[in-house]
Write a protein that holds these residues in place. Sequence first.
Motif, PDB file in Angstrom:
ATOM      1  N   LYS A 172      34.213  36.315  44.956  1.00 20.47           N
ATOM      2  CA  LYS A 172      34.553  36.285  43.531  1.00 20.47           C
ATOM      3  C   LYS A 172      34.008  37.538  42.864  1.00 20.47           C
ATOM      4  CE  LYS A 172      35.851  31.829  43.508  1.00 20.47           C
ATOM      5  NZ  LYS A 172      37.090  31.289  43.038  1.00 20.47           N
TER       6      LYS A 172
ATOM      7  N   SER B  93      34.879  31.938  49.627  1.00 18.31           N
ATOM      8  CA  SER B  93      35.662  33.054  49.092  1.00 18.31           C
ATOM      9  C   SER B  93      34.780  34.022  48.314  1.00 18.31           C
ATOM     10  CB  SER B  93      36.788  32.523  48.198  1.00 18.31           C
ATOM     11  OG  SER B  93      36.262  31.756  47.146  1.00 18.31           O
TER      12      SER B  93
ATOM     13  N   THR C 140      37.524  34.957  31.586  1.00 18.05           N
ATOM     14  CA  THR C 140      38.324  33.989  30.824  1.00 18.05           C
ATOM     15  C   THR C 140      38.563  34.495  29.405  1.00 18.05           C
ATOM     16  OG1 THR C 140      37.420  32.185  32.157  1.00 18.05           O
ATOM     17  CG2 THR C 140      38.455  31.578  30.077  1.00 18.05           C
TER      18      THR C 140
ATOM     19  N   GLY D  95      46.519  32.332  37.440  1.00 19.84           N
ATOM     20  CA  GLY D  95      45.795  32.118  38.688  1.00 19.84           C
ATOM     21  C   GLY D  95      44.720  33.146  38.962  1.00 19.84           C
ATOM     22  N   THR D  96      44.688  34.246  38.205  1.00 19.06           N
ATOM     23  CA  THR D  96      43.682  35.260  38.466  1.00 19.06           C
ATOM     24  C   THR D  96      42.270  34.794  38.104  1.00 19.06           C
ATOM     25  OG1 THR D  96      44.122  36.303  36.316  1.00 19.06           O
ATOM     26  CG2 THR D  96      45.247  37.232  38.256  1.00 19.06           C
ATOM     27  N   GLU D  97      42.164  33.752  37.309  1.00 18.98           N
ATOM     28  CA  GLU D  97      40.840  33.206  36.977  1.00 18.98           C
ATOM     29  C   GLU D  97      40.092  32.822  38.245  1.00 18.98           C
ATOM     30  OE1 GLU D  97      43.783  32.040  35.963  1.00 18.98           O
ATOM     31  OE2 GLU D  97      43.724  31.478  33.838  1.00 18.98           O
ATOM     32  N   ASP D  98      40.826  32.414  39.277  1.00 20.74           N
ATOM     33  CA  ASP D  98      40.222  32.007  40.546  1.00 20.74           C
ATOM     34  C   ASP D  98      39.576  33.169  41.289  1.00 20.74           C
ATOM     35  OD1 ASP D  98      41.111  29.427  40.056  1.00 20.74           O
ATOM     36  OD2 ASP D  98      42.900  29.651  41.302  1.00 20.74           O
ATOM     37  N   LEU D  99      39.894  34.403  40.905  1.00 19.55           N
ATOM     38  CA  LEU D  99      39.341  35.577  41.563  1.00 19.55           C
ATOM     39  C   LEU D  99      37.983  35.986  40.980  1.00 19.55           C
ATOM     40  CD1 LEU D  99      42.619  37.712  41.659  1.00 19.55           C
ATOM     41  CD2 LEU D  99      41.697  36.235  43.481  1.00 19.55           C
TER      42      LEU D  99
END
Length: 155
Positions: free
Chosen positions: A141, A139, A72, A50-54
């Motif tokens: 990023k 959000s 990634t 889920g850290t890819e969303d950050l």
Amino acid sequence: MILVLRVAVATALAMPIAVTAQPERVADTGAVEAVLSQYKAAIKKLDAKGTEDLFAVDSQIFETGGYEGTYTTYLAHHLAPELAAFKSFTFSDYKVSVRFEGPVALATETYRYRIEPKNGAVAERIGVATSVLTRVGNSWKIVSMHNSGRKPKGS
């Protein structure tokens, strides 16, 4: 005239400027700190799901003097294999500073960390990370992250 202008500019630059946080920047600071906290929490859990969303899709990651590619790529080829080899990863003495330059947030984190691998010697380090974040939709990023660590003196 030019000399007077130079003296006036130099004097103005030397004087402290009181900055009052704008309400939207207070919320933005909290949101940026939350992104960094989520990332750190994932590292502590040894689970980067889920850290890819950050991170922004075109992010750039730099670690201890090396370019790691996008997040990634870094996650697949560096971070995930490392986390799988660790028994624990802990942080202490954590401090974060966030400031804004236009639409960009600049964050500096300082901390100590301790890595206990499943095999091998424990590593204790002093770390620093600098990150550039931008708003994407609602959000924040991470666009760029650079982190490094060193052995504490006397180690």
